[in-house]
Design a protein around this motif. Structure first.
Motif, mmCIF file in Angstrom:
data_model
loop_
_atom_site.group_PDB
_atom_site.id
_atom_site.type_symbol
_atom_site.label_atom_id
_atom_site.label_comp_id
_atom_site.label_asym_id
_atom_site.label_seq_id
_atom_site.Cartn_x
_atom_site.Cartn_y
_atom_site.Cartn_z
ATOM 1 N N ASP A 192 0.528 -1.121 -0.392
ATOM 2 C CA ASP A 192 -0.814 -0.401 -0.134
ATOM 3 C C ASP A 192 0.705 1.277 -0.687
ATOM 4 O O ASP A 192 0.634 2.308 -0.383
ATOM 5 N N TRP A 193 1.461 1.346 0.648
ATOM 6 C CA TRP A 193 2.528 2.610 0.810
ATOM 7 C C TRP A 193 4.202 2.203 -0.583
ATOM 8 O O TRP A 193 5.236 3.369 -0.427
ATOM 9 N N ALA A 194 4.134 1.392 -1.305
ATOM 10 C CA ALA A 194 4.882 1.340 -2.238
ATOM 11 C C ALA A 194 6.697 0.948 -1.876
ATOM 12 O O ALA A 194 6.847 1.675 -1.979
ATOM 13 N N THR A 195 6.762 0.361 -0.890
ATOM 14 C CA THR A 195 7.643 0.481 -0.277
ATOM 15 C C THR A 195 8.217 -1.538 0.117
ATOM 16 O O THR A 195 7.301 -1.709 0.252
ATOM 17 N N ASP A 196 9.371 -1.064 0.520
ATOM 18 C CA ASP A 196 9.953 -2.803 0.737
ATOM 19 C C ASP A 196 9.034 -3.372 2.622
ATOM 20 O O ASP A 196 9.323 -1.993 3.092
ATOM 21 N N VAL A 197 9.157 -4.240 2.817
ATOM 22 C CA VAL A 197 8.784 -4.745 4.468
ATOM 23 C C VAL A 197 9.485 -4.344 5.071
ATOM 24 O O VAL A 197 9.650 -3.783 6.142
ATOM 25 N N GLY A 198 11.366 -4.060 4.612
ATOM 26 C CA GLY A 198 12.084 -4.417 5.571
ATOM 27 C C GLY A 198 12.091 -2.694 5.815
ATOM 28 O O GLY A 198 12.483 -1.986 7.037
ATOM 29 N N ASP A 199 11.804 -1.508 5.180
ATOM 30 C CA ASP A 199 11.703 -0.404 5.552
ATOM 31 C C ASP A 199 10.378 0.162 6.424
ATOM 32 O O ASP A 199 10.158 1.388 6.034
ATOM 33 N N LEU A 200 9.800 -0.484 6.594
ATOM 34 C CA LEU A 200 8.393 -0.417 7.027
ATOM 35 C C LEU A 200 9.064 0.158 8.780
ATOM 36 O O LEU A 200 10.178 -0.287 9.289
ATOM 37 N N THR A 201 8.588 0.973 9.026
ATOM 38 C CA THR A 201 9.222 1.702 11.073
ATOM 39 C C THR A 201 8.705 1.095 11.957
ATOM 40 O O THR A 201 7.442 0.289 11.857
ATOM 41 N N ALA A 202 9.145 1.123 13.145
ATOM 42 C CA ALA A 202 8.822 0.609 14.191
ATOM 43 C C ALA A 202 7.946 0.264 14.095
ATOM 44 O O ALA A 202 7.210 -0.263 15.266
ATOM 45 N N PRO A 203 7.130 1.634 14.253
ATOM 46 C CA PRO A 203 5.547 1.497 15.722
ATOM 47 C C PRO A 203 4.473 1.271 14.288
ATOM 48 O O PRO A 203 3.589 0.416 14.496
ATOM 49 N N VAL A 204 5.343 1.174 13.068
ATOM 50 C CA VAL A 204 3.649 0.383 12.300
ATOM 51 C C VAL A 204 4.407 -0.749 12.975
ATOM 52 O O VAL A 204 3.065 -1.965 12.240
ATOM 53 N N ARG A 205 5.256 -2.081 12.827
ATOM 54 C CA ARG A 205 5.516 -3.362 12.737
ATOM 55 C C ARG A 205 4.854 -3.241 14.503
ATOM 56 O O ARG A 205 3.974 -4.699 14.420
ATOM 57 N N LYS A 206 5.350 -2.696 15.191
ATOM 58 C CA LYS A 206 4.453 -2.760 16.679
ATOM 59 C C LYS A 206 2.941 -2.575 16.809
ATOM 60 O O LYS A 206 2.395 -3.591 16.847
ATOM 61 N N SER A 207 2.377 -2.252 15.425
ATOM 62 C CA SER A 207 1.030 -1.696 15.592
ATOM 63 C C SER A 207 0.040 -3.336 14.715
ATOM 64 O O SER A 207 -0.921 -3.979 14.890
ATOM 65 N N ALA A 208 1.858 -3.776 13.612
ATOM 66 C CA ALA A 208 0.776 -4.666 12.909
ATOM 67 C C ALA A 208 0.658 -6.372 14.565
ATOM 68 O O ALA A 208 0.506 -7.182 14.208
ATOM 69 N N GLU A 209 1.779 -6.197 14.934
ATOM 70 C CA GLU A 209 2.284 -7.431 16.002
ATOM 71 C C GLU A 209 0.916 -7.308 16.632
ATOM 72 O O GLU A 209 0.763 -8.755 17.573
ATOM 73 N N LYS A 210 -0.083 -6.024 16.921
ATOM 74 C CA LYS A 210 -0.745 -5.850 17.991
ATOM 75 C C LYS A 210 -1.821 -6.785 17.137
ATOM 76 O O LYS A 210 -3.086 -7.615 18.107
ATOM 77 N N TRP A 211 -2.117 -6.500 15.984
ATOM 78 C CA TRP A 211 -3.355 -5.926 15.481
ATOM 79 C C TRP A 211 -3.202 -8.481 15.249
ATOM 80 O O TRP A 211 -4.191 -8.491 15.647
ATOM 81 N N ALA A 212 -2.082 -8.280 14.752
ATOM 82 C CA ALA A 212 -2.252 -10.357 14.701
ATOM 83 C C ALA A 212 -2.475 -10.945 15.571
ATOM 84 O O ALA A 212 -2.792 -11.670 15.643
ATOM 85 N N ARG A 213 -2.193 -10.344 17.438
ATOM 86 C CA ARG A 213 -2.321 -11.110 18.715
ATOM 87 C C ARG A 213 -3.571 -11.262 18.241
ATOM 88 O O ARG A 213 -4.614 -12.138 19.394
#
Length: 442
Positions: A192-213
């Motif tokens: 969606d953001w036209a970027t690589d997964v490795g370039d996603l910021t820490a807050p985005v990753r943390k939000s995704a982890e919470k959503w997965a849980r």
């Protein structure tokens, strides 16, 4: 389930002895341990003590090597010599299941295949059967490193409250689901953001982890586990050792009043093997299924924290409790059983049969059972005993520290073996020799 009055009375008789001794029968006097300055030499010498005589190459093996430990005494009195002997009869026999009545390795392989299929059915694709084993190892290691268990509402749902197979497997299933959802969410966000997964910021990753849980539902985790457990029992029935059923039936024929039970630290249950073992067993005791009751007993310890055989006695004492429940069904049972034995003075003997020197031999012996060590010929495909050589079976989630602790317990339990068999059809003869041997030594 077979449940007739005479049989239940036997358990009542056996259970009554638990208050005055360490088990159903008087404790044996163990022979002195073999001392050695070398660990490897010690293992080799102790194994030689358990090695039975070679069989005739022409005839199939039928005679087992019996190892009975006893010592002489200088305190024999004339009154003891003239005392009336009690006739020894088999009152209770308990079996371990995994690697005793069927090989555990192929059973777990097929159950793990069912896990992978069930995950795919819920949309969790490309998850391999071995993933649940590897994830289970990680979780068990994490739990073992943490002594204090968080029981608060905010406790980590991936962290089991006890170190048992079921809780670890449930946590492994949940973690696999969460990892799948997390990867999917991060990939979608990056696209969606036209970027690589490795370039996603820490807050985005943390939000995704919470959503997965929060996305993984416990009912789905339970459904996948149920599929795994169901296939485990179906696979066990398919892989039963060829003479397992005939051997148990022979024991029933030789000892009509015997109560037959299963004692296991895993999730196996003969009562769920409706096409094979269920008609042959009277009860089962499982550390996982009976956990609530076990935790109320003074003897309870988690398997990962046990380092001596006497720490395992709780599960066998729980087997005694199962017997008491059966004996309480009627008030007239004991009187009926006594009349059926024509006034004989009988001492009922308890025998436990299993493949694990630490848990089956060591644990049962400390509670008063006669022990039969099942070290079967190579064609049976046992793998649990690899621990004795310091090797980790591919299916276990034990840490290296737990594996070493288990191995030491196995070595210490060697001196508690009463009989050893290399083929299951030797078991009826082993039992009869144990009963006759007790009579001869008195």
């Amino acid at each position: 389930m077979r449940l007739y009055l005479a049989a239940v009375a036997i358990v009542a008789s056996l259970s009554s002895q638990i208050q005055s001794s360490s088990g159903f029968v008087p404790s044996r006097v163990a022979s002195p341990r073999v001392n050695s300055n070398s660990h490897d030499t010690s293992v080799a010498i102790q194994r030689q003590q358990l090695q039975h005589q070679p069989h005739n190459n022409i005839q199939p093996p039928s005679l087992l090597h019996r190892v009975l430990y006893s010592t002489s005494t200088d305190e024999t009195t004339s009154s003891a010599a003239t005392a009336t002997k009690k006739k020894k009869k088999l009152g209770l026999i308990t079996f371990d299941l995994d690697d005793t009545l069927y090989p555990i390795s192929p059973v777990l392989d097929e159950a793990n295949d069912a896990f992978s299929t069930a995950m795919s059915n819920f949309g969790y694709v490309d998850i391999q059967p071995s993933d649940i084993v590897e994830t289970g190892k990680e979780i068990r290691a994490q739990v073992s490193e943490t002594e204090d268990v968080d029981t608060s509402a905010s406790a980590d749902p991936l962290k089991p409250t006890t170190v048992n197979h079921k809780e670890i497997r449930m946590a492994a299933i949940r973690k696999e689901m969460e990892q799948f959802i997390l990867k999917t969410k991060l990939k979608q966000t990056a696209e969606d953001w036209a970027t690589d997964v490795g370039d996603l910021t820490a807050p985005v990753r943390k939000s995704a982890e919470k959503w997965a849980r929060t996305t993984v539902h416990s009912s789905v985790v339970q459904a996948v586990y149920n599929a795994w457990e169901m296939e485990r029992h179906h696979a066990a029935e398919r892989h039963l050792f060829p003479e397992a059923i005939s051997t148990i039936k022979q024991i029933q024929e030789d000892h009509p009043n015997v109560i037959i039970g299963a004692v296991t630290d895993g999730s196996a249950n003969p009562m769920l093997m409706v096409f094979s073992l269920m008609p042959l067993f009277d009860f089962t005791v499982s550390w996982e299924d009976d956990l609530d009751k076990v935790q109320q007993m003074e003897q309870f310890q988690e398997l990962s924290s046990v380092d001596k055989s006497d720490g395992l006695s709780w599960i066998y004492r729980l087997a005694v409790e199962k017997g008491k429940e059966m004996s309480d069904l009627t008030k007239e049972i004991k009187k009926d059983a006594a009349s059926s034995e024509d006034g004989e003075d009988i001492e009922w003997v308890w025998v436990h049969v299993g493949d694990d020197l630490a848990y089956d031999v060591g644990g049962a012996a400390t509670t008063g059972a006669k022990t039969v060590y099942v070290e079967l010929a190579p064609e049976y495909g046992q793998t649990a005993r690899l621990r004795l050589d310091g090797k980790r079976p591919g299916w276990t989630t034990e840490t290296e520290e737990q594996l070493e602790k288990h191995r030491k317990m196995m070595m210490n339990a060697m001196e508690k073996v009463d009989a050893k068999i290399t083929h299951l059809n030797q078991l009826p003869e082993a039992i009869n020799e144990l009963l006759n041997g007790e009579d001869e030594t008195e």
